[in-house]
Design a protein around this motif. Sequence first.
Motif, PDB file in Angstrom:
ATOM      1  N   LEU A 165      -0.597  -5.490 -11.080  1.00 41.38           N
ATOM      2  CA  LEU A 165      -0.506  -4.361 -10.161  1.00 41.38           C
ATOM      3  C   LEU A 165       0.388  -3.289 -10.755  1.00 41.38           C
ATOM      4  O   LEU A 165       1.500  -3.582 -11.205  1.00 41.38           O
ATOM      5  N   ALA A 166      -0.084  -2.072 -10.759  1.00 43.10           N
ATOM      6  CA  ALA A 166       0.744  -0.904 -11.093  1.00 43.10           C
ATOM      7  C   ALA A 166       1.116  -0.273  -9.759  1.00 43.10           C
ATOM      8  O   ALA A 166       0.249   0.190  -9.022  1.00 43.10           O
ATOM      9  N   ILE A 167       2.398  -0.308  -9.444  1.00 40.12           N
ATOM     10  CA  ILE A 167       2.886   0.239  -8.181  1.00 40.12           C
ATOM     11  C   ILE A 167       3.587   1.545  -8.491  1.00 40.12           C
ATOM     12  O   ILE A 167       4.671   1.562  -9.092  1.00 40.12           O
ATOM     13  N   GLU A 168       2.954   2.668  -8.140  1.00 41.73           N
ATOM     14  CA  GLU A 168       3.585   3.963  -8.362  1.00 41.73           C
ATOM     15  C   GLU A 168       4.665   4.158  -7.318  1.00 41.73           C
ATOM     16  O   GLU A 168       4.400   4.009  -6.112  1.00 41.73           O
ATOM     17  N   ILE A 169       5.878   4.473  -7.778  1.00 40.16           N
ATOM     18  CA  ILE A 169       7.021   4.556  -6.881  1.00 40.16           C
ATOM     19  C   ILE A 169       7.739   5.890  -7.040  1.00 40.16           C
ATOM     20  O   ILE A 169       7.672   6.537  -8.084  1.00 40.16           O
ATOM     21  N   LYS A 170       8.436   6.272  -5.966  1.00 41.59           N
ATOM     22  CA  LYS A 170       9.283   7.451  -5.973  1.00 41.59           C
ATOM     23  C   LYS A 170      10.597   7.100  -5.327  1.00 41.59           C
ATOM     24  O   LYS A 170      10.623   6.550  -4.225  1.00 41.59           O
ATOM     25  N   LEU A 171      11.678   7.388  -6.010  1.00 42.00           N
ATOM     26  CA  LEU A 171      13.013   7.044  -5.539  1.00 42.00           C
ATOM     27  C   LEU A 171      13.315   7.673  -4.191  1.00 42.00           C
ATOM     28  O   LEU A 171      13.077   8.861  -3.973  1.00 42.00           O
ATOM     29  N   VAL A 172      13.849   6.849  -3.267  1.00 41.85           N
ATOM     30  CA  VAL A 172      14.311   7.345  -1.973  1.00 41.85           C
ATOM     31  C   VAL A 172      15.820   7.455  -1.998  1.00 41.85           C
ATOM     32  O   VAL A 172      16.388   8.488  -1.722  1.00 41.85           O
ATOM     33  N   ALA A 173      16.494   6.345  -2.318  1.00 46.50           N
ATOM     34  CA  ALA A 173      17.956   6.314  -2.335  1.00 46.50           C
ATOM     35  C   ALA A 173      18.427   5.172  -3.188  1.00 46.50           C
ATOM     36  O   ALA A 173      17.728   4.182  -3.362  1.00 46.50           O
ATOM     37  N   ALA A 174      19.622   5.290  -3.688  1.00 42.96           N
ATOM     38  CA  ALA A 174      20.254   4.211  -4.445  1.00 42.96           C
ATOM     39  C   ALA A 174      21.687   4.072  -3.981  1.00 42.96           C
ATOM     40  O   ALA A 174      22.309   5.044  -3.564  1.00 42.96           O
ATOM     41  N   SER A 175      22.186   2.848  -4.008  1.00 41.28           N
ATOM     42  CA  SER A 175      23.580   2.646  -3.633  1.00 41.28           C
ATOM     43  C   SER A 175      24.225   1.619  -4.516  1.00 41.28           C
ATOM     44  O   SER A 175      23.569   0.942  -5.257  1.00 41.28           O
ATOM     45  N   ALA A 184       0.826  -1.204   0.000  1.00 46.81           N
ATOM     46  CA  ALA A 184       0.000   0.000   0.000  1.00 46.81           C
ATOM     47  C   ALA A 184       0.860   1.254   0.000  1.00 46.81           C
ATOM     48  O   ALA A 184       2.065   1.208   0.289  1.00 46.81           O
ATOM     49  N   ALA A 185       0.221   2.371  -0.297  1.00 51.24           N
ATOM     50  CA  ALA A 185       0.894   3.672  -0.233  1.00 51.24           C
ATOM     51  C   ALA A 185       1.529   3.836   1.142  1.00 51.24           C
ATOM     52  O   ALA A 185       0.950   3.453   2.156  1.00 51.24           O
ATOM     53  N   GLY A 186       2.746   4.379   1.142  1.00 49.65           N
ATOM     54  CA  GLY A 186       3.475   4.570   2.387  1.00 49.65           C
ATOM     55  C   GLY A 186       4.502   3.483   2.660  1.00 49.65           C
ATOM     56  O   GLY A 186       5.401   3.666   3.484  1.00 49.65           O
ATOM     57  N   ASP A 187       4.371   2.344   1.989  1.00 50.47           N
ATOM     58  CA  ASP A 187       5.362   1.277   2.152  1.00 50.47           C
ATOM     59  C   ASP A 187       6.662   1.674   1.459  1.00 50.47           C
ATOM     60  O   ASP A 187       6.681   2.532   0.571  1.00 50.47           O
ATOM     61  N   VAL A 188       7.732   1.032   1.851  1.00 43.55           N
ATOM     62  CA  VAL A 188       9.030   1.194   1.196  1.00 43.55           C
ATOM     63  C   VAL A 188       9.406  -0.147   0.582  1.00 43.55           C
ATOM     64  O   VAL A 188       9.272  -1.184   1.231  1.00 43.55           O
ATOM     65  N   ILE A 189       9.846  -0.121  -0.674  1.00 41.96           N
ATOM     66  CA  ILE A 189      10.318  -1.320  -1.351  1.00 41.96           C
ATOM     67  C   ILE A 189      11.822  -1.176  -1.553  1.00 41.96           C
ATOM     68  O   ILE A 189      12.296  -0.117  -1.985  1.00 41.96           O
ATOM     69  N   ARG A 190      12.527  -2.231  -1.260  1.00 46.78           N
ATOM     70  CA  ARG A 190      13.966  -2.276  -1.541  1.00 46.78           C
ATOM     71  C   ARG A 190      14.168  -3.192  -2.740  1.00 46.78           C
ATOM     72  O   ARG A 190      13.963  -4.396  -2.650  1.00 46.78           O
ATOM     73  N   PHE A 191      14.561  -2.588  -3.854  1.00 47.93           N
ATOM     74  CA  PHE A 191      14.851  -3.350  -5.055  1.00 47.93           C
ATOM     75  C   PHE A 191      16.326  -3.720  -5.063  1.00 47.93           C
ATOM     76  O   PHE A 191      17.170  -2.959  -4.599  1.00 47.93           O
ATOM     77  N   CYS A 192      16.621  -4.887  -5.612  1.00 54.33           N
ATOM     78  CA  CYS A 192      18.015  -5.300  -5.753  1.00 54.33           C
ATOM     79  C   CYS A 192      18.158  -6.110  -7.028  1.00 54.33           C
ATOM     80  O   CYS A 192      17.177  -6.567  -7.611  1.00 54.33           O
ATOM     81  N   ILE A 193      19.402  -6.252  -7.441  1.00 49.57           N
ATOM     82  CA  ILE A 193      19.733  -7.118  -8.564  1.00 49.57           C
ATOM     83  C   ILE A 193      20.323  -8.376  -7.965  1.00 49.57           C
ATOM     84  O   ILE A 193      21.311  -8.311  -7.226  1.00 49.57           O
TER      85      ILE A 193
END
Length: 109
Positions: free
Chosen positions: A99-109, A31-40
């Motif tokens: 599902l279309a998950i609208e996202i906004k970048l927080v940080a990348a490393s 849901a809105a407000g969650d944080v997703i951590r994407f990785c390769i």
Amino acid sequence: MNLYRQYFDLVAAGTKTIEVRVKYPHLADLAAGDVIRFCIKGTDEICEVDVKRVTEYPDFEALLDGEGPASVNPTATREQQLANMRAIYPSTKEALGALAIEIKLVAAS
């Protein structure tokens, strides 16, 4: 969540604002407000995004019609995106819904 390199790079650059997933049961609470951590997979590269909205669609075509292909992948045509999604998810998975998950970048490393 794992991402292929091409999609990870778009998210990390902030140009991909809609992540597409099949409507698996384990994503029901996303849901809105969650944080997703994407990785390769197999790397230590991480990219975190805030979830702005989650919208359900019956299939990938409806999702692209509703969200616009440029927000899903600004480097590919609608037809290429459909082919790519269906290469990742077979028709039995697409039948679960998209599902279309609208996202906004927080940080990348």
